[in-house]
Design an enzyme around this catalytic site. Structure first.
Site, short mmCIF file in Angstrom:
data_model
loop_
_atom_site.label_atom_id
_atom_site.label_comp_id
_atom_site.label_asym_id
_atom_site.label_seq_id
_atom_site.Cartn_x
_atom_site.Cartn_y
_atom_site.Cartn_z
N GLY A 61 0.79 -1.23 0.00
CA GLY A 61 0.00 0.00 0.00
C GLY A 61 0.81 1.27 0.00
O GLY A 61 0.33 2.31 0.46
N ARG A 68 -15.55 -14.63 -10.21
CA ARG A 68 -14.97 -13.27 -10.21
C ARG A 68 -16.06 -12.23 -10.32
O ARG A 68 -15.99 -11.16 -9.73
CB ARG A 68 -14.02 -13.10 -11.40
CG ARG A 68 -12.74 -13.84 -11.24
CD ARG A 68 -11.77 -13.51 -12.36
NE ARG A 68 -10.60 -14.35 -12.21
CZ ARG A 68 -9.61 -14.10 -11.35
NH1 ARG A 68 -9.63 -13.02 -10.60
NH2 ARG A 68 -8.59 -14.93 -11.24
N MET A 104 -3.92 -6.60 -7.18
CA MET A 104 -3.41 -7.71 -7.99
C MET A 104 -4.51 -8.72 -8.28
O MET A 104 -4.40 -9.89 -7.92
CB MET A 104 -2.23 -8.38 -7.26
CG MET A 104 -1.16 -7.41 -6.79
SD MET A 104 -0.49 -6.39 -8.11
CE MET A 104 0.67 -7.54 -8.79
N HIS A 110 0.74 0.87 -13.18
CA HIS A 110 1.45 -0.34 -13.58
C HIS A 110 2.95 -0.03 -13.70
O HIS A 110 3.31 0.98 -14.29
CB HIS A 110 0.91 -0.86 -14.92
CG HIS A 110 1.57 -2.13 -15.35
ND1 HIS A 110 1.27 -3.35 -14.78
CD2 HIS A 110 2.55 -2.36 -16.25
CE1 HIS A 110 2.03 -4.28 -15.34
NE2 HIS A 110 2.82 -3.71 -16.23
N ASP A 137 -4.16 -4.25 -18.18
CA ASP A 137 -3.07 -3.29 -18.41
C ASP A 137 -3.09 -2.73 -19.83
O ASP A 137 -2.05 -2.62 -20.49
CB ASP A 137 -1.71 -3.96 -18.12
CG ASP A 137 -1.59 -4.42 -16.67
OD1 ASP A 137 -2.19 -3.77 -15.79
OD2 ASP A 137 -0.92 -5.43 -16.42
N GLU A 191 6.20 6.10 -9.30
CA GLU A 191 4.77 5.78 -9.11
C GLU A 191 4.16 6.70 -8.07
O GLU A 191 3.04 7.19 -8.23
CB GLU A 191 4.59 4.32 -8.65
CG GLU A 191 5.00 3.29 -9.68
CD GLU A 191 4.75 1.86 -9.19
OE1 GLU A 191 3.73 1.61 -8.53
OE2 GLU A 191 5.59 0.99 -9.45
C1 GRF Z 1 3.43 -1.28 -7.49
O1 GRF Z 1 4.66 -1.43 -8.15
C2 GRF Z 1 2.31 -1.26 -8.49
O2 GRF Z 1 2.62 -0.59 -9.66
C3 GRF Z 1 2.15 -2.73 -8.73
O3 GRF Z 1 2.30 -3.33 -7.48
C4 GRF Z 1 3.10 -2.50 -6.66
C5 GRF Z 1 2.28 -2.18 -5.45
O4 GRF Z 1 2.96 -1.42 -4.52
N1 GRF Z 1 0.92 -3.03 -9.43
P1 GRF Z 1 2.22 -0.83 -3.24
O5 GRF Z 1 1.31 -1.93 -2.68
O6 GRF Z 1 1.43 0.37 -3.66
O7 GRF Z 1 3.31 -0.50 -2.28
#
Ligand code: GRF
Length: 207
Positions: free
Chosen positions: A14, A65, A90, A109, A145, A174
């Protein structure tokens, strides 16, 4: 004008949620956080937000799902989410959630899409030998994606990079890019034209 409400879906540590929270708390991101939802009981992401409920919804309790996404949709709507942010979420999202939130779900992503979709994007980038990777914020559509790209940030790959070192440098980007993209969205600066997304005033519209 009333603030937009976010619903955040996350599966792990997170840190992207934390980046959003720190921009909100610093007064640089004018949004409300309505709910955080995780598909993983042990997700650290469930412990970061003090300003809204953080809920674990157990996929094992739903046969398909689609059934799971009905529960997500109901929970997001109960908490008045206008925009859904996948921040390290995920899990495949189905049209049950995508259709009612069309163009209102965004994902971060860790690659320069359309290169290296799916799991282990940084490992894929290293295995392919690319010299530049990075991260992408995009609108979620029914293909993983794949949806229209809002923003990207490039990161140079170093000769001695491991998956961890590259992931760490991409993660820094990110943390900047995702709150920026949310800010652009909430300020009405995102204009969609097919697969192309313009951020900010359209060129030619300024006087
Ligand atoms: C990040 O690299 C995001 O892009 C990918 O999973 C990771 C999650 O990181 N999908 P966090 O849980 O926000 O620390």
């Amino acid at each position: 004008m009333s603030m937009l409400t976010l619903g955040v879906l996350a599966s792990g540590r997170g840190s992207n949620l934390q980046a959003i929270l720190s921009e909100m708390r610093a007064g640089r991101l004018a949004v409300r956080l309505g709910v955080v939802i995780s598909n993983k009981k042990e997700a650290q992401a469930l412990h970061h937000a003090k300003e809204c409920p953080s809920l674990f919804i157990d996929p094992a309790a739903y046969p398909t799902r689609e059934d799971y996404d009905v529960a997500l949709l109901q929970t997001l709507q109960e908490h008045h989410a206008d925009l859904v942010v996948l921040a390290g979420y995920m899990r495949w999202v189905t049209s049950v959630l995508i259709a009612p939130y069309r163009n209102r779900i965004i994902n971060i992503h860790p690659s320069l899409l359309p290169s290296f979709p799916g799991l282990h994007a940084q490992r894929q980038a290293l295995a392919h030998g690319v010299k530049i990777s990075g991260c992408t914020v995009h609108i979620v559509d029914e293909t993983m994606d794949h949806g229209p790209i809002i923003a990207q940030s490039a990161v140079a790959v170093r000769e001695d990079d491991s998956e961890t070192s590259l992931s760490d440098r991409i993660l820094e980007q990110e943390h900047r890019l995702l709150p920026e993209a949310i800010g652009a969205y909430v300020n009405g600066k995102i204009h969609l034209d097919g697969r192309r997304v313009w951020v900010g005033p359209l060129s030619g519209s300024e006087s």
